[in-house]
Design a protein around this motif. Structure first.
Motif, PDB file in Angstrom:
ATOM      1  N   SER A  59       0.873  -1.180   0.000  1.00  0.00           N
ATOM      2  CA  SER A  59       0.000   0.000   0.000  1.00  0.00           C
ATOM      3  C   SER A  59       0.898   1.215   0.000  1.00  0.00           C
ATOM      4  N   SER A  60       0.293   2.360  -0.126  1.00  0.00           N
ATOM      5  CA  SER A  60       1.075   3.581   0.097  1.00  0.00           C
ATOM      6  C   SER A  60       1.185   3.760   1.614  1.00  0.00           C
ATOM      7  N   ALA A  61       1.930   4.763   2.045  1.00  0.00           N
ATOM      8  CA  ALA A  61       2.142   4.959   3.475  1.00  0.00           C
ATOM      9  C   ALA A  61       0.823   5.144   4.221  1.00  0.00           C
ATOM     10  N   PHE A  62      -0.090   5.869   3.613  1.00  0.00           N
ATOM     11  CA  PHE A  62      -1.337   6.152   4.319  1.00  0.00           C
ATOM     12  C   PHE A  62      -2.153   4.901   4.639  1.00  0.00           C
ATOM     13  N   GLY A  63      -1.939   3.829   3.914  1.00  0.00           N
ATOM     14  CA  GLY A  63      -2.619   2.578   4.275  1.00  0.00           C
ATOM     15  C   GLY A  63      -2.251   2.185   5.699  1.00  0.00           C
ATOM     16  N   VAL A  64      -0.962   2.143   5.975  1.00  0.00           N
ATOM     17  CA  VAL A  64      -0.521   1.726   7.312  1.00  0.00           C
ATOM     18  C   VAL A  64      -0.770   2.834   8.336  1.00  0.00           C
ATOM     19  N   MET A  65      -0.723   4.092   7.892  1.00  0.00           N
ATOM     20  CA  MET A  65      -1.016   5.189   8.831  1.00  0.00           C
ATOM     21  C   MET A  65      -2.456   5.050   9.329  1.00  0.00           C
ATOM     22  N   GLU A  66      -3.340   4.677   8.442  1.00  0.00           N
ATOM     23  CA  GLU A  66      -4.721   4.394   8.849  1.00  0.00           C
ATOM     24  C   GLU A  66      -4.770   3.115   9.694  1.00  0.00           C
ATOM     25  N   ALA A  84       0.720  19.544   6.075  1.00  0.00           N
ATOM     26  CA  ALA A  84      -0.374  18.888   5.353  1.00  0.00           C
ATOM     27  C   ALA A  84      -0.512  17.399   5.667  1.00  0.00           C
ATOM     28  N   PHE A  85       0.616  16.688   5.784  1.00  0.00           N
ATOM     29  CA  PHE A  85       0.501  15.245   6.008  1.00  0.00           C
ATOM     30  C   PHE A  85       0.037  14.942   7.432  1.00  0.00           C
ATOM     31  N   SER A  86       0.517  15.718   8.401  1.00  0.00           N
ATOM     32  CA  SER A  86       0.074  15.480   9.778  1.00  0.00           C
ATOM     33  C   SER A  86      -1.376  15.927   9.962  1.00  0.00           C
ATOM     34  N   MET A 130       2.801  11.539  15.230  1.00  0.00           N
ATOM     35  CA  MET A 130       3.554  12.700  14.736  1.00  0.00           C
ATOM     36  C   MET A 130       4.319  12.304  13.486  1.00  0.00           C
ATOM     37  N   ILE A 131       4.666  13.315  12.719  1.00  0.00           N
ATOM     38  CA  ILE A 131       5.460  13.095  11.511  1.00  0.00           C
ATOM     39  C   ILE A 131       6.850  13.640  11.758  1.00  0.00           C
ATOM     40  N   HIS A 132       7.839  12.766  11.626  1.00  0.00           N
ATOM     41  CA  HIS A 132       9.211  13.210  11.902  1.00  0.00           C
ATOM     42  C   HIS A 132       9.615  14.322  10.949  1.00  0.00           C
ATOM     43  N   ASN A 133       9.378  14.079   9.651  1.00  0.00           N
ATOM     44  CA  ASN A 133       9.816  15.043   8.643  1.00  0.00           C
ATOM     45  C   ASN A 133       8.589  15.460   7.832  1.00  0.00           C
ATOM     46  N   GLU A 134       8.060  16.659   8.121  1.00  0.00           N
ATOM     47  CA  GLU A 134       6.849  17.135   7.426  1.00  0.00           C
ATOM     48  C   GLU A 134       7.242  17.556   6.006  1.00  0.00           C
ATOM     49  N   THR A 135       6.916  16.719   5.072  1.00  0.00           N
ATOM     50  CA  THR A 135       7.373  16.929   3.696  1.00  0.00           C
ATOM     51  C   THR A 135       6.716  18.155   3.060  1.00  0.00           C
ATOM     52  N   SER A 136       5.559  18.548   3.556  1.00  0.00           N
ATOM     53  CA  SER A 136       4.860  19.703   2.967  1.00  0.00           C
ATOM     54  C   SER A 136       5.578  21.018   3.280  1.00  0.00           C
ATOM     55  N   VAL A 160       4.972   7.023  14.859  1.00  0.00           N
ATOM     56  CA  VAL A 160       5.762   8.017  14.136  1.00  0.00           C
ATOM     57  C   VAL A 160       5.862   7.691  12.643  1.00  0.00           C
ATOM     58  N   ASP A 161       5.555   8.669  11.832  1.00  0.00           N
ATOM     59  CA  ASP A 161       5.737   8.590  10.373  1.00  0.00           C
ATOM     60  C   ASP A 161       7.151   9.070  10.052  1.00  0.00           C
ATOM     61  N   THR A 162       7.926   8.190   9.414  1.00  0.00           N
ATOM     62  CA  THR A 162       9.279   8.568   8.969  1.00  0.00           C
ATOM     63  C   THR A 162       9.389   8.404   7.444  1.00  0.00           C
ATOM     64  N   VAL A 163       8.279   8.689   6.757  1.00  0.00           N
ATOM     65  CA  VAL A 163       8.204   8.434   5.313  1.00  0.00           C
ATOM     66  C   VAL A 163       9.356   9.105   4.561  1.00  0.00           C
ATOM     67  N   SER A 164       9.594  10.371   4.868  1.00  0.00           N
ATOM     68  CA  SER A 164      10.587  11.093   4.068  1.00  0.00           C
ATOM     69  C   SER A 164      11.905  11.283   4.814  1.00  0.00           C
ATOM     70  N   SER A 165      12.147  10.475   5.846  1.00  0.00           N
ATOM     71  CA  SER A 165      13.415  10.600   6.567  1.00  0.00           C
ATOM     72  C   SER A 165      14.147   9.281   6.789  1.00  0.00           C
ATOM     73  N   VAL A 185       8.109   3.649   0.728  1.00  0.00           N
ATOM     74  CA  VAL A 185       9.473   3.499   0.207  1.00  0.00           C
ATOM     75  C   VAL A 185       9.804   4.432  -0.959  1.00  0.00           C
ATOM     76  N   GLN A 186       8.852   5.271  -1.381  1.00  0.00           N
ATOM     77  CA  GLN A 186       9.077   6.079  -2.592  1.00  0.00           C
ATOM     78  C   GLN A 186       9.758   7.409  -2.312  1.00  0.00           C
ATOM     79  N   LYS A 187      10.139   7.642  -1.057  1.00  0.00           N
ATOM     80  CA  LYS A 187      10.791   8.914  -0.742  1.00  0.00           C
ATOM     81  C   LYS A 187      12.228   8.655  -0.297  1.00  0.00           C
ATOM     82  N   ALA A 188      12.489   8.672   1.000  1.00  0.00           N
ATOM     83  CA  ALA A 188      13.879   8.545   1.446  1.00  0.00           C
ATOM     84  C   ALA A 188      14.531   7.229   0.997  1.00  0.00           C
TER      85      ALA A 188
HETATM   86  C1  LIG Z   1       4.320  11.364   1.072  1.00  0.00           C
HETATM   87  C2  LIG Z   1       4.053  11.323   2.533  1.00  0.00           C
HETATM   88  C3  LIG Z   1       2.961  10.622   3.063  1.00  0.00           C
HETATM   89  C4  LIG Z   1       1.937   9.961   2.200  1.00  0.00           C
HETATM   90  O1  LIG Z   1       2.451   8.853   1.619  1.00  0.00           O
HETATM   91  P1  LIG Z   1       1.605   7.959   0.592  1.00  0.00           P
HETATM   92  O2  LIG Z   1       2.621   6.908   0.305  1.00  0.00           O
HETATM   93  O3  LIG Z   1       1.262   8.835  -0.559  1.00  0.00           O
HETATM   94  O4  LIG Z   1       0.408   7.469   1.310  1.00  0.00           O
HETATM   95  C5  LIG Z   1       2.807  10.589   4.418  1.00  0.00           C
HETATM   96  N1  LIG Z   1       3.668  11.209   5.236  1.00  0.00           N
HETATM   97  C6  LIG Z   1       4.720  11.896   4.768  1.00  0.00           C
HETATM   98  C7  LIG Z   1       5.649  12.572   5.726  1.00  0.00           C
HETATM   99  C8  LIG Z   1       4.935  11.981   3.408  1.00  0.00           C
HETATM  100  O5  LIG Z   1       5.992  12.662   2.945  1.00  0.00           O
END
Ligand SMILES: *Cc1c(COP(=O)(O)O)cnc(C)c1O
Length: 357
Positions: A59-66, A84-86, A130-136, A160-165, A185-188
């Motif tokens: 899934s994308s990150a938001f699948g597991v965030m949910e 925006a993401f938080s 919380m989001i470690h690295n707020e990508t917005s 903790v969301d570490t999507v972009s870190s 996995v599509q960011k950091a």
């Molecule tokens: C991109 C991003 C998301 C959303 O990720 P998806 O894979 O699109 O669901 C969530 N949190 C952070 C910090 C992001 O950068």
């Protein structure tokens, strides 16, 4: 023409990693899959510095965030929101039918340990996100200091969301006491999108076992039962897991310390380039992200025009996210990027706008 990605996700994926995705298919209940899964999982445990559980979700990150909300929020959740993401994670929490409060910071500000302490001291919460690295906004919140505060609240799950870190700097999951650490996995990680990775502490699994309405697809207990066989509840994105396994090998052969240093050097390079040209950084320097630089459009340049022309020249450029679109621009420097990639972008920017020279 391929546009080289300088946007904060997805990011450029190296050709050998894309090639790993073309590995001939296997069945996910075959022993070959369990070997692949176990191999990648063990490398992740080393990278994340965790002895706890690490799971793969397609899934994308938001699948597991949910999923984390559905599995881990009992009484009430404190969603710390600074972009925006938080903000969206708070919305997701409410949409899951949970009791939750958004604890808001102005955009460009980090989540602070003081506010976390004050909020959790009310005793109203059994979980926090919380989001470690707020990508917005390009803000990196002080995770070690917040983790210190969280040690005073052992009954509050630390999500903790570490999507972009994750992988760009040291994030030792166990030492920080993170109960569930989540990233796509599509960011950091610089992989194609479609795979989310998450951890669960003993405490998190214990909580999940008491929760109703976990659903199926993101039921942490289903993931845990399958983990014992190095497997997943339903068919995983096997091609991406081949790519993950190769990418982890690349990360370890680069060396983790070297990888962290490279990200620091990339961040310094971009910050130096923009500030030398009279642009201000959007966050204050101590909270500037190490994986992307969000810059105020202090010179009032035509960002939409620049983005269009850069696109024509083969560069994907970002002119801000959500309510700060047009007022800011973001340059990503995550994944496998190098200084020379950035210099290529800067040269193209100057070719289009000579006043940036
Ligand atoms: C991109 C991003 C998301 C959303 O990720 P998806 O894979 O699109 O669901 C969530 N949190 C952070 C910090 C992001 O950068």
């Amino acid at each position: 023409m391929h546009k080289k990605l300088f946007i904060p996700g997805p990011v450029e994926v190296r050709p050998e990693i894309l090639a790993a995705m073309a590995t001939p298919m296997i069945g996910h209940r075959m022993k070959e899959y369990a070997e692949l899964h176990g191999r990648a999982k063990n490398k992740l445990k080393a990278l994340l510095e965790t002895k706890g559980k690490v799971y793969f979700a397609t899934s994308s990150a938001f699948g597991v965030m949910e999923g984390a909300i559905r599995n881990l929020v009992g009484k009430r959740c404190a969603n710390f929101c600074n972009g925006a993401f938080s903000d969206k994670w708070h919305d997701v929490t409410l949409r899951c039918g949970k009791q939750a409060d958004a604890i808001r910071f102005d955009w460009g500000q980090p989540v602070t340990p003081e506010q976390v302490e004050k909020t959790l001291s009310t005793g109203k919460y059994d979980s926090m996100t919380m989001i470690h690295n707020e990508t917005s906004t390009g803000v990196m919140s002080p995770l070690p200091e917040i983790a210190e505060v969280m040690k005073k609240f052992p009954d509050v799950l630390f999500i903790v969301d570490t999507v972009s870190s994750m992988s760009a700097l040291k994030i030792p999951v166990d030492e920080l006491g993170i109960d569930s650490c989540i990233f796509g996995v599509q960011k950091a990680f610089a992989l194609p999108p479609g795979l989310a990775i998450f951890t669960a502490s003993e405490k998190a699994l214990q909580r999940a076992s008491t929760m109703e309405g976990r659903g199926y697809y993101f039921d942490f207990l289903e993931f845990d039962a399958n983990d014992a066989k190095d497997n997943t509840p339903s068919t995983p994105c096997i091609s991406l897991i081949y790519a993950l396994d190769s990418q982890l090998d690349r990360m370890f052969s680069e060396g983790l310390e070297q990888r962290w240093q490279r990200h620091q050097a990339l961040a310094d390079h971009v910050r130096g380039w923009v500030t030398a040209r009279g642009f201000e950084l959007y966050p204050e320097l101590p909270f500037c992200s190490k994986t992307l630089t969000c810059t105020r459009n202090s010179r009032g340049i035509d960002l939409a025009g620049l983005k269009k022309k850069l696109g024509d020249a083969g560069f994907a450029f970002d002119d801000g996210y959500g309510k700060i679109k047009g007022q800011t621009f973001r340059i990503a420097h995550m994944g496998d990027m190098t200084i020379s990639d950035l210099d290529e972008l800067f040269a193209a920017m100057i070719a289009i706008m000579p006043e940036l020279a």
